[in-house]
Write a protein that holds these residues in place. Sequence first.
Motif, PDB file in Angstrom:
ATOM      1  N   ARG A   1      94.906 -22.919  96.295  1.00  0.00           N
ATOM      2  CA  ARG A   1      94.182 -22.697  97.542  1.00  0.00           C
ATOM      3  C   ARG A   1      92.797 -22.135  97.234  1.00  0.00           C
ATOM      4  NH1 ARG A   1      98.104 -22.812 101.891  1.00  0.00           N
ATOM      5  NH2 ARG A   1      99.979 -23.658 100.891  1.00  0.00           N
ATOM      6  N   ALA A   2      91.896 -22.224  98.198  1.00  0.00           N
ATOM      7  CA  ALA A   2      90.501 -21.836  98.011  1.00  0.00           C
ATOM      8  C   ALA A   2      90.161 -20.575  98.781  1.00  0.00           C
ATOM      9  CB  ALA A   2      89.586 -22.974  98.458  1.00  0.00           C
ATOM     10  N   GLY A   3      89.221 -19.785  98.236  1.00  0.00           N
ATOM     11  CA  GLY A   3      88.706 -18.607  98.928  1.00  0.00           C
ATOM     12  C   GLY A   3      87.682 -17.891  98.067  1.00  0.00           C
ATOM     13  N   ASP A   4      86.694 -17.279  98.702  1.00  0.00           N
ATOM     14  CA  ASP A   4      85.696 -16.497  97.958  1.00  0.00           C
ATOM     15  C   ASP A   4      86.213 -15.061  97.852  1.00  0.00           C
ATOM     16  OD1 ASP A   4      83.526 -15.305  96.804  1.00  0.00           O
ATOM     17  OD2 ASP A   4      82.116 -15.750  98.428  1.00  0.00           O
ATOM     18  N   PHE A   5      86.935 -14.776  96.772  1.00  0.00           N
ATOM     19  CA  PHE A   5      87.617 -13.492  96.641  1.00  0.00           C
ATOM     20  C   PHE A   5      86.696 -12.364  96.196  1.00  0.00           C
ATOM     21  CE2 PHE A   5      91.037 -16.662  95.802  1.00  0.00           C
ATOM     22  CZ  PHE A   5      91.778 -16.408  96.945  1.00  0.00           C
ATOM     23  N   ASP A   6      85.570 -12.693  95.571  1.00  0.00           N
ATOM     24  CA  ASP A   6      84.653 -11.647  95.122  1.00  0.00           C
ATOM     25  C   ASP A   6      83.345 -11.641  95.901  1.00  0.00           C
ATOM     26  OD1 ASP A   6      83.658 -14.013  94.170  1.00  0.00           O
ATOM     27  OD2 ASP A   6      83.680 -13.448  92.050  1.00  0.00           O
ATOM     28  N   LYS A   7      83.253 -12.460  96.929  1.00  0.00           N
ATOM     29  CA  LYS A   7      82.105 -12.498  97.832  1.00  0.00           C
ATOM     30  C   LYS A   7      80.776 -12.693  97.103  1.00  0.00           C
ATOM     31  CE  LYS A   7      84.225 -10.100 101.702  1.00  0.00           C
ATOM     32  NZ  LYS A   7      84.114  -9.063 102.751  1.00  0.00           N
ATOM     33  N   ASP A   8      80.803 -13.606  96.136  1.00  0.00           N
ATOM     34  CA  ASP A   8      79.564 -13.955  95.441  1.00  0.00           C
ATOM     35  C   ASP A   8      78.981 -15.263  95.946  1.00  0.00           C
ATOM     36  OD1 ASP A   8      81.348 -15.792  94.423  1.00  0.00           O
ATOM     37  OD2 ASP A   8      80.933 -15.366  92.310  1.00  0.00           O
ATOM     38  N   GLY A   9      79.581 -15.827  97.002  1.00  0.00           N
ATOM     39  CA  GLY A   9      79.069 -17.066  97.572  1.00  0.00           C
ATOM     40  C   GLY A   9      79.654 -18.312  96.962  1.00  0.00           C
ATOM     41  N   LEU A  10      80.472 -18.186  95.910  1.00  0.00           N
ATOM     42  CA  LEU A  10      81.124 -19.328  95.276  1.00  0.00           C
ATOM     43  C   LEU A  10      82.606 -19.330  95.638  1.00  0.00           C
ATOM     44  CD1 LEU A  10      79.523 -19.146  91.699  1.00  0.00           C
ATOM     45  CD2 LEU A  10      78.811 -20.558  93.639  1.00  0.00           C
ATOM     46  N   ILE A  11      83.176 -20.517  95.783  1.00  0.00           N
ATOM     47  CA  ILE A  11      84.565 -20.654  96.208  1.00  0.00           C
ATOM     48  C   ILE A  11      85.490 -20.557  94.996  1.00  0.00           C
ATOM     49  CG2 ILE A  11      86.224 -22.051  97.459  1.00  0.00           C
ATOM     50  CD1 ILE A  11      83.875 -21.050  99.120  1.00  0.00           C
ATOM     51  N   ASP A  12      86.368 -19.556  95.018  1.00  0.00           N
ATOM     52  CA  ASP A  12      87.323 -19.327  93.943  1.00  0.00           C
ATOM     53  C   ASP A  12      88.652 -19.995  94.276  1.00  0.00           C
ATOM     54  OD1 ASP A  12      85.385 -17.466  92.775  1.00  0.00           O
ATOM     55  OD2 ASP A  12      85.977 -16.112  94.409  1.00  0.00           O
ATOM     56  N   LEU A  13      89.618 -19.842  93.376  1.00  0.00           N
ATOM     57  CA  LEU A  13      90.923 -20.479  93.536  1.00  0.00           C
ATOM     58  C   LEU A  13      92.047 -19.456  93.414  1.00  0.00           C
ATOM     59  CD1 LEU A  13      90.433 -23.593  91.199  1.00  0.00           C
ATOM     60  CD2 LEU A  13      89.883 -23.415  93.631  1.00  0.00           C
ATOM     61  N   ALA A  14      93.089 -19.642  94.220  1.00  0.00           N
ATOM     62  CA  ALA A  14      94.362 -18.950  94.027  1.00  0.00           C
ATOM     63  C   ALA A  14      95.355 -19.989  93.540  1.00  0.00           C
ATOM     64  CB  ALA A  14      94.842 -18.321  95.328  1.00  0.00           C
ATOM     65  N   VAL A  15      96.113 -19.657  92.492  1.00  0.00           N
ATOM     66  CA  VAL A  15      96.976 -20.633  91.820  1.00  0.00           C
ATOM     67  C   VAL A  15      98.388 -20.074  91.685  1.00  0.00           C
ATOM     68  CG1 VAL A  15      97.344 -22.008  89.730  1.00  0.00           C
ATOM     69  CG2 VAL A  15      95.010 -21.558  90.536  1.00  0.00           C
ATOM     70  N   GLY A  16      99.377 -20.853  92.125  1.00  0.00           N
ATOM     71  CA  GLY A  16     100.772 -20.501  91.937  1.00  0.00           C
ATOM     72  C   GLY A  16     101.403 -21.396  90.894  1.00  0.00           C
ATOM     73  N   GLN A  17     102.152 -20.786  89.974  1.00  0.00           N
ATOM     74  CA  GLN A  17     102.786 -21.534  88.889  1.00  0.00           C
ATOM     75  C   GLN A  17     104.289 -21.229  88.877  1.00  0.00           C
ATOM     76  OE1 GLN A  17      99.085 -20.167  86.284  1.00  0.00           O
ATOM     77  NE2 GLN A  17     100.649 -21.177  85.031  1.00  0.00           N
ATOM     78  N   PHE A  18     105.067 -22.252  89.175  1.00  0.00           N
ATOM     79  CA  PHE A  18     106.512 -22.090  89.163  1.00  0.00           C
ATOM     80  C   PHE A  18     107.024 -21.884  87.747  1.00  0.00           C
ATOM     81  CE2 PHE A  18     110.943 -23.368  89.297  1.00  0.00           C
ATOM     82  CZ  PHE A  18     111.381 -22.831  90.495  1.00  0.00           C
ATOM     83  N   GLY A  19     106.467 -22.672  86.814  1.00  0.00           N
ATOM     84  CA  GLY A  19     106.920 -22.590  85.435  1.00  0.00           C
ATOM     85  C   GLY A  19     108.356 -23.033  85.325  1.00  0.00           C
ATOM     86  N   TYR A  20     109.167 -22.256  84.633  1.00  0.00           N
ATOM     87  CA  TYR A  20     110.612 -22.472  84.520  1.00  0.00           C
ATOM     88  C   TYR A  20     111.246 -21.139  84.136  1.00  0.00           C
ATOM     89  CZ  TYR A  20     115.098 -24.388  82.942  1.00  0.00           C
ATOM     90  OH  TYR A  20     116.426 -24.646  82.762  1.00  0.00           O
ATOM     91  N   GLU A  21     111.104 -20.745  82.884  1.00  0.00           N
ATOM     92  CA  GLU A  21     111.488 -19.395  82.488  1.00  0.00           C
ATOM     93  C   GLU A  21     110.291 -18.452  82.534  1.00  0.00           C
ATOM     94  OE1 GLU A  21     113.241 -19.854  78.682  1.00  0.00           O
ATOM     95  OE2 GLU A  21     115.212 -20.382  79.487  1.00  0.00           O
ATOM     96  N   GLN A  22     109.086 -19.017  82.453  1.00  0.00           N
ATOM     97  CA  GLN A  22     107.871 -18.236  82.621  1.00  0.00           C
ATOM     98  C   GLN A  22     106.978 -18.929  83.649  1.00  0.00           C
ATOM     99  OE1 GLN A  22     108.168 -19.408  79.072  1.00  0.00           O
ATOM    100  NE2 GLN A  22     109.723 -17.824  78.791  1.00  0.00           N
ATOM    101  N   GLY A  23     106.401 -18.126  84.516  1.00  0.00           N
ATOM    102  CA  GLY A  23     105.452 -18.625  85.492  1.00  0.00           C
ATOM    103  C   GLY A  23     104.491 -17.503  85.835  1.00  0.00           C
ATOM    104  N   GLU A  24     103.556 -17.768  86.731  1.00  0.00           N
ATOM    105  CA  GLU A  24     102.627 -16.704  87.095  1.00  0.00           C
ATOM    106  C   GLU A  24     101.847 -17.049  88.354  1.00  0.00           C
ATOM    107  OE1 GLU A  24      98.924 -16.422  84.489  1.00  0.00           O
ATOM    108  OE2 GLU A  24     100.244 -17.626  83.226  1.00  0.00           O
ATOM    109  N   ILE A  25     101.120 -16.050  88.832  1.00  0.00           N
ATOM    110  CA  ILE A  25     100.146 -16.214  89.894  1.00  0.00           C
ATOM    111  C   ILE A  25      98.814 -15.726  89.346  1.00  0.00           C
ATOM    112  CG2 ILE A  25      99.442 -15.488  92.209  1.00  0.00           C
ATOM    113  CD1 ILE A  25     102.450 -15.012  92.776  1.00  0.00           C
ATOM    114  N   ARG A  26      97.778 -16.511  89.560  1.00  0.00           N
ATOM    115  CA  ARG A  26      96.444 -16.128  89.077  1.00  0.00           C
ATOM    116  C   ARG A  26      95.404 -16.454  90.137  1.00  0.00           C
ATOM    117  NH1 ARG A  26      95.287 -19.461  83.854  1.00  0.00           N
ATOM    118  NH2 ARG A  26      97.557 -19.440  83.614  1.00  0.00           N
ATOM    119  N   TRP A  27      94.276 -15.782  90.044  1.00  0.00           N
ATOM    120  CA  TRP A  27      93.115 -16.247  90.778  1.00  0.00           C
ATOM    121  C   TRP A  27      92.057 -16.615  89.765  1.00  0.00           C
ATOM    122  CZ3 TRP A  27      88.039 -14.322  91.647  1.00  0.00           C
ATOM    123  CH2 TRP A  27      87.756 -13.066  91.112  1.00  0.00           C
TER     124      TRP A  27
END
Length: 440
Positions: free
Chosen positions: A184-210
């Motif tokens: 998903r998209a969003g400007d999380f640091d308010k610098d005027g550029l569109i950042d990303l939120a990323v969900g990773q299911f993985g299997y035994e390892q996964g993560e959430i990152r921006w």
Amino acid sequence: MNSSRKAPNAHQQPTPSALRWAWSFGIALLLALASGCRPPAPDSSGASQAAESVDPVNLLQAAPVGQPLSGRPWITHLNVSDLDQDGQPEVLFCDAKENSIGWLRQSEQGWTESTLATGISGPVHVEPSDIDQDGDLDLLVASMGQIFPNNDKIGTVLILENAGASHFTKHVIIDQIARVTDVRAGDFDKDGLIDLAVGQFGYEQGEIRWMRNRGEWRFESHTLLHAAGTINVCVADLNGDSHLDIAALVSQQWEEIYLFEGDGAGNFEKKVIFGSTNEDFGSSGIALYDLNRDGRLDILYSNGDGFDYARPGPRPWHGVQWLENRGNGFFAYQRIGDFAGAHSPVGVDLDQDGDIDVVAVSAFNEWDRPHSASMMLFENDGQMNFTSRVLARTPTHLLTCVAVYLEDGDTPTLFTGGFHAYPPWDRMSRLLAWREELTQ
């Protein structure tokens, strides 16, 4: 509920987490595409009943759209967009059998289908956003690499840059990571550029990152959570502080919804706003809607994943619920109703009475029984009390659903996608448009 403690569950079954890891399908994680005034009861993550269940009375009729049915379709996500900016809504979709992103447009001949991108392994989410801020819509794509369980680093985040005239340039933002289920998209640091939120299911390892946008299609990763099983990451200001937050659904043995509260400078505070003690709860998707129309976005939430067993199917605690946004990052759990195999919850005023109803589809019901429901309406009485109503029993294996308002004041059209990865194969569909029966 706003606590790291998990809600007790009257229907809890002693399913070992190792078994859930071994069989977890994780496709429930799509979608896509997220009350009453009582506090949650002690069995708040169990299966309380909707007010009543009513059989269908020809409320909707379905018509195939796009390419004709062929083989066993794997439609993993639907989304709504006006990609060509002609003022008419269109439908984007992920086809994991063809490893492609498709597009349904309205024409005088009806809905026509075109392919926007191919060669994307296991696409499961497509999200329109003007990432480069040039005035047109680009597409964010989550690629699992492989739909079925796999612990290899085969996930990819892609952006399809809109080059005009229905042409898109593919940018691989990051690859060789745990299987990606949502972007998903969003400007999380308010610098005027569109950042990303990323969900990773993985299997035994996964993560959430921006991922911080550094310009020129370069992004810098910041990890928010290390845990397998992320299905959705939804972006909005959920606590009312004018900064973007991230709501994330994490399944596997966790069965939790996290709120990452942003401060507008790229920093996030993590907390659990819902958790089930039932490791077999079967989380399948969240979406954001202001369900009670109080000006705050609530979280609509389905649990219906049934691919964790040798014989895929439903469980008695499957259904739909919502987390009522009480403000300042606090949420209250409210069960809406039971629905075996529930996926892809949608908030939509289907009966046109001024309040928001809920529609969900079923990917994992008892399909050898012809009376098993594949699409359900939870009709809102205006006081956040819901009556369940079967909308369809066929076709089966419906994984994803969206509502499209084609004309002002008209009854919305529902679009569904079929995902036929296991038998029976006798009532299949690919893409369907569901409209109000004219004789109703």
